[in-house]
Scaffold this motif. Structure first.
Motif, PDB file in Angstrom:
ATOM      1  N   ALA A  26       0.554  -0.937   0.034  1.00  0.00           N
ATOM      2  CA  ALA A  26      -0.256  -0.036  -0.161  1.00  0.00           C
ATOM      3  C   ALA A  26       0.523   1.403   0.527  1.00  0.00           C
ATOM      4  O   ALA A  26       2.223   1.196   0.497  1.00  0.00           O
ATOM      5  CB  ALA A  26      -1.243   0.067   1.493  1.00  0.00           C
ATOM      6  N   LEU A  27       0.519   1.745  -0.575  1.00  0.00           N
ATOM      7  CA  LEU A  27       0.609   3.425  -0.276  1.00  0.00           C
ATOM      8  C   LEU A  27       0.285   4.816  -0.822  1.00  0.00           C
ATOM      9  O   LEU A  27      -0.877   3.937  -1.749  1.00  0.00           O
ATOM     10  CB  LEU A  27       1.481   3.591  -1.760  1.00  0.00           C
ATOM     11  N   SER A  28       0.433   5.889   0.755  1.00  0.00           N
ATOM     12  CA  SER A  28      -1.212   6.065   0.235  1.00  0.00           C
ATOM     13  C   SER A  28      -0.073   8.245   0.377  1.00  0.00           C
ATOM     14  O   SER A  28       0.858   8.328   0.969  1.00  0.00           O
ATOM     15  CB  SER A  28      -1.510   6.182   1.742  1.00  0.00           C
ATOM     16  N   ALA A  63     -10.640  16.575   0.225  1.00  0.00           N
ATOM     17  CA  ALA A  63     -10.658  15.496  -1.557  1.00  0.00           C
ATOM     18  C   ALA A  63     -10.154  14.421  -0.065  1.00  0.00           C
ATOM     19  O   ALA A  63      -9.049  13.851  -0.703  1.00  0.00           O
ATOM     20  CB  ALA A  63      -9.437  15.916  -2.109  1.00  0.00           C
ATOM     21  N   TRP A  64     -11.233  12.665  -1.439  1.00  0.00           N
ATOM     22  CA  TRP A  64     -11.358  11.279  -0.217  1.00  0.00           C
ATOM     23  C   TRP A  64     -11.456  10.575  -1.712  1.00  0.00           C
ATOM     24  O   TRP A  64     -12.014  10.403  -2.725  1.00  0.00           O
ATOM     25  CB  TRP A  64     -12.085  11.387   0.731  1.00  0.00           C
ATOM     26  N   SER A  65      -9.531  10.364  -1.996  1.00  0.00           N
ATOM     27  CA  SER A  65      -9.537   8.928  -3.038  1.00  0.00           C
ATOM     28  C   SER A  65      -8.440   7.840  -2.774  1.00  0.00           C
ATOM     29  O   SER A  65      -7.839   7.639  -2.898  1.00  0.00           O
ATOM     30  CB  SER A  65      -8.782  10.416  -4.391  1.00  0.00           C
ATOM     31  N   VAL A  66      -9.897   6.524  -2.073  1.00  0.00           N
ATOM     32  CA  VAL A  66      -9.804   6.114  -1.497  1.00  0.00           C
ATOM     33  C   VAL A  66     -10.198   4.593  -1.332  1.00  0.00           C
ATOM     34  O   VAL A  66     -11.876   5.207  -0.768  1.00  0.00           O
ATOM     35  CB  VAL A  66      -8.975   6.203   0.509  1.00  0.00           C
ATOM     36  N   GLU A  67     -10.132   3.434  -2.297  1.00  0.00           N
ATOM     37  CA  GLU A  67     -11.031   2.667  -2.307  1.00  0.00           C
ATOM     38  C   GLU A  67     -11.056   1.211  -1.389  1.00  0.00           C
ATOM     39  O   GLU A  67     -10.039   0.960  -1.165  1.00  0.00           O
ATOM     40  CB  GLU A  67     -11.031   2.045  -3.220  1.00  0.00           C
ATOM     41  N   ILE A  99      -5.082  10.247  -1.399  1.00  0.00           N
ATOM     42  CA  ILE A  99      -5.017   9.687  -1.959  1.00  0.00           C
ATOM     43  C   ILE A  99      -4.141   8.333  -1.939  1.00  0.00           C
ATOM     44  O   ILE A  99      -3.258   8.665  -1.643  1.00  0.00           O
ATOM     45  CB  ILE A  99      -4.177  10.789  -3.242  1.00  0.00           C
ATOM     46  N   GLN A 100      -4.927   7.112  -2.422  1.00  0.00           N
ATOM     47  CA  GLN A 100      -4.664   5.922  -2.850  1.00  0.00           C
ATOM     48  C   GLN A 100      -3.492   5.539  -3.686  1.00  0.00           C
ATOM     49  O   GLN A 100      -4.759   5.786  -4.999  1.00  0.00           O
ATOM     50  CB  GLN A 100      -5.557   4.991  -2.362  1.00  0.00           C
ATOM     51  N   ARG A 101      -2.064   5.803  -3.269  1.00  0.00           N
ATOM     52  CA  ARG A 101      -1.196   5.563  -5.167  1.00  0.00           C
ATOM     53  C   ARG A 101      -1.763   3.614  -4.738  1.00  0.00           C
ATOM     54  O   ARG A 101      -1.195   3.800  -6.261  1.00  0.00           O
ATOM     55  CB  ARG A 101       0.173   5.881  -4.448  1.00  0.00           C
ATOM     56  N   ASN A 143      -4.438  -5.227   0.516  1.00  0.00           N
ATOM     57  CA  ASN A 143      -4.723  -4.929   2.019  1.00  0.00           C
ATOM     58  C   ASN A 143      -5.628  -4.121   2.635  1.00  0.00           C
ATOM     59  O   ASN A 143      -4.273  -2.989   2.837  1.00  0.00           O
ATOM     60  CB  ASN A 143      -3.615  -5.700   2.879  1.00  0.00           C
ATOM     61  N   CYS A 144      -6.680  -4.086   2.960  1.00  0.00           N
ATOM     62  CA  CYS A 144      -7.403  -2.577   3.500  1.00  0.00           C
ATOM     63  C   CYS A 144      -6.471  -2.569   5.075  1.00  0.00           C
ATOM     64  O   CYS A 144      -6.498  -0.973   5.054  1.00  0.00           O
ATOM     65  CB  CYS A 144      -8.682  -3.335   3.626  1.00  0.00           C
ATOM     66  N   HIS A 145      -5.855  -2.891   5.877  1.00  0.00           N
ATOM     67  CA  HIS A 145      -5.040  -3.013   7.338  1.00  0.00           C
ATOM     68  C   HIS A 145      -4.343  -1.948   6.616  1.00  0.00           C
ATOM     69  O   HIS A 145      -4.044  -0.742   6.759  1.00  0.00           O
ATOM     70  CB  HIS A 145      -4.903  -3.954   7.657  1.00  0.00           C
ATOM     71  N   HIS A 146      -3.848  -2.243   5.776  1.00  0.00           N
ATOM     72  CA  HIS A 146      -2.435  -1.273   5.146  1.00  0.00           C
ATOM     73  C   HIS A 146      -2.856  -0.429   4.805  1.00  0.00           C
ATOM     74  O   HIS A 146      -2.671   0.535   5.231  1.00  0.00           O
ATOM     75  CB  HIS A 146      -1.615  -2.654   4.367  1.00  0.00           C
ATOM     76  N   ILE A 147      -3.700   0.157   3.948  1.00  0.00           N
ATOM     77  CA  ILE A 147      -4.254   1.466   3.090  1.00  0.00           C
ATOM     78  C   ILE A 147      -4.766   1.913   4.155  1.00  0.00           C
ATOM     79  O   ILE A 147      -4.417   3.413   4.089  1.00  0.00           O
ATOM     80  CB  ILE A 147      -5.436   0.532   2.178  1.00  0.00           C
TER      81      ILE A 147
END
Length: 198
Positions: free
Chosen positions: A104-106, A119-123, A155-157, A161-165
């Motif tokens: 994961a990279l945020s 501004a939320w860009s996370v899924e 921003i989710q790059r 894994n949802c925990h990691h995100i």
């Protein structure tokens, strides 16, 4: 320049009773108890990596669901941050961080602007992490941004894994907050705006 950048906020409603204390110039010490295990884990990471001392005590109607507790904690934390940051003289104002956690990279970018916006860009590909609904992360970040009076982009790059995100997102916010709230030695006593006020 504020000499003591601390604040305590107590917020009590028919749904929650929350007390938050923050010291922006701390060492990352945390005492977190919301009754939601994974949320406690995320708030602990937020304090540790922002180097803010953070105490959160929350009692909420968890027998209904976690929404009120998570959102109201975001509101209380945001209000505490806004009070602690004061008139914003001498701060850097802008901060950004890109944080990895395995795959994961945020990224988080913040402007302590006085203009609240998220501004939320996370899924997330799962509805829950532990017992916490993943949709509540956006609610927390929005409540924090609106009450802290900051512009915040998350921003989710990458990530599966949802925990990691989630954890990378909180840690990115922490590092961006730390950068933005830091004193700028070249701008002592100056509000970082051409308008002279934020």
């Amino acid at each position: 320049m504020n000499t003591s950048r601390t604040a305590t906020i107590h917020r009590a409603t028919s749904e929650t009773d929350i007390t938050v204390t923050i010291d922006l110039d701390g060492s990352g010490k945390t005492e977190i108890d919301t009754g939601i295990g994974f949320f406690d884990h995320m708030l602990t990471a937020l304090g540790r990596h922002s180097m803010c001392d953070l105490t959160v005590r929350a009692k909420g109607d968890l027998h209904i669901d976690y929404h009120h507790t998570v959102e109201d904690t975001g509101i209380a934390l945001g209000k505490a941050f806004a009070q602690a940051i004061g008139d914003k003289r001498g701060i850097r104002r802008y901060g950004s961080a890109v944080v990895p956690l395995d795959e994961a990279l945020s990224e988080a970018v913040i402007d302590i602007s006085g203009r609240p916006y998220l501004a939320w860009s996370v899924e997330f590909t799962r509805d829950k992490i532990g017992e916490m609904d993943t949709e509540l992360f956006e609610e927390f970040f929005r409540a924090f941004a609106m009450s802290a009076l900051v512009t915040l982009h998350v921003i989710q790059r990458s990530g599966r894994n949802c925990h990691h995100i989630a954890e990378a997102s909180f840690k990115a916010l922490a590092r961006a907050l730390r950068m933005a709230a830091e004193h700028d030695p070249r701008a002592q006593g100056i509000v970082p705006s051409t308008k002279g006020v934020l």
